[in-house]
Design a protein around this motif. Sequence first.
Motif, PDB file in Angstrom:
ATOM      1  N   CYS A  23     -35.898  24.941 -27.829  1.00 54.31           N
ATOM      2  CA  CYS A  23     -34.766  25.097 -26.900  1.00 54.31           C
ATOM      3  C   CYS A  23     -34.515  26.568 -26.597  1.00 54.31           C
ATOM      4  CB  CYS A  23     -33.513  24.465 -27.488  1.00 54.31           C
ATOM      5  SG  CYS A  23     -33.508  22.668 -27.449  1.00 54.31           S
ATOM      6  N   ASN A  36     -32.129  30.278 -14.090  1.00 53.96           N
ATOM      7  CA  ASN A  36     -31.061  29.701 -14.896  1.00 53.96           C
ATOM      8  C   ASN A  36     -29.776  29.504 -14.112  1.00 53.96           C
ATOM      9  OD1 ASN A  36     -30.762  32.466 -14.765  1.00 53.96           O
ATOM     10  ND2 ASN A  36     -29.779  32.619 -16.753  1.00 53.96           N
ATOM     11  N   ILE A  41     -30.438  23.039 -15.758  1.00 55.51           N
ATOM     12  CA  ILE A  41     -31.357  22.952 -16.886  1.00 55.51           C
ATOM     13  C   ILE A  41     -30.831  23.746 -18.075  1.00 55.51           C
ATOM     14  CG2 ILE A  41     -33.699  23.443 -17.688  1.00 55.51           C
ATOM     15  CD1 ILE A  41     -34.650  23.054 -14.825  1.00 55.51           C
ATOM     16  N   ASP A  42     -30.289  24.922 -17.826  1.00 52.92           N
ATOM     17  CA  ASP A  42     -29.823  25.734 -18.947  1.00 52.92           C
ATOM     18  C   ASP A  42     -28.621  25.114 -19.645  1.00 52.92           C
ATOM     19  OD1 ASP A  42     -28.426  26.328 -16.608  1.00 52.92           O
ATOM     20  OD2 ASP A  42     -27.914  28.342 -17.259  1.00 52.92           O
ATOM     21  N   ILE A  44     -27.987  21.823 -19.892  1.00 55.32           N
ATOM     22  CA  ILE A  44     -28.498  20.694 -20.662  1.00 55.32           C
ATOM     23  C   ILE A  44     -29.233  21.193 -21.907  1.00 55.32           C
ATOM     24  CG2 ILE A  44     -30.066  18.723 -20.629  1.00 55.32           C
ATOM     25  CD1 ILE A  44     -29.439  18.426 -17.656  1.00 55.32           C
ATOM     26  N   THR A  45     -30.023  22.246 -21.745  1.00 56.50           N
ATOM     27  CA  THR A  45     -30.747  22.806 -22.879  1.00 56.50           C
ATOM     28  C   THR A  45     -29.794  23.388 -23.914  1.00 56.50           C
ATOM     29  OG1 THR A  45     -32.581  23.336 -21.399  1.00 56.50           O
ATOM     30  CG2 THR A  45     -32.582  24.395 -23.547  1.00 56.50           C
ATOM     31  N   THR A  91     -34.529  17.776 -19.967  1.00 59.74           N
ATOM     32  CA  THR A  91     -34.753  19.184 -19.635  1.00 59.74           C
ATOM     33  C   THR A  91     -36.198  19.422 -19.210  1.00 59.74           C
ATOM     34  OG1 THR A  91     -33.046  19.924 -21.160  1.00 59.74           O
ATOM     35  CG2 THR A  91     -34.703  21.533 -20.554  1.00 59.74           C
TER      36      THR A  91
END
Length: 101
Positions: A23, A36, A41-42, A44-45, A91
Amino acid sequence: MGAPSQPTSQHIFNASSNLLGICFLILTSLKVLNINSKTVIDEITMLATFLFLCSCTLSFLSIRNKTNNSIVLENIADVIFLVGLLLLFITALLFSFNMIH
């Protein structure tokens, strides 16, 4: 009931700590590629990172705990790990589709 299944907690601890590192690698890649701020995505990650950290902590406590509470901690760590794994899969899908465009 017998003694808690310590190898399971150890496997959860090992796998969640490895996925925690992945991660961080994904978050770093998003920052380097400057995508980002354009995607979710960031976020969720980051949630998956938090879940893997919780899973690591709970599985560690399960290994160190010698009472029946260790079974409860192990089960909670297991569920949190699976949710984190699902988020990491999402992700990876989003990251892949974003790289195709």
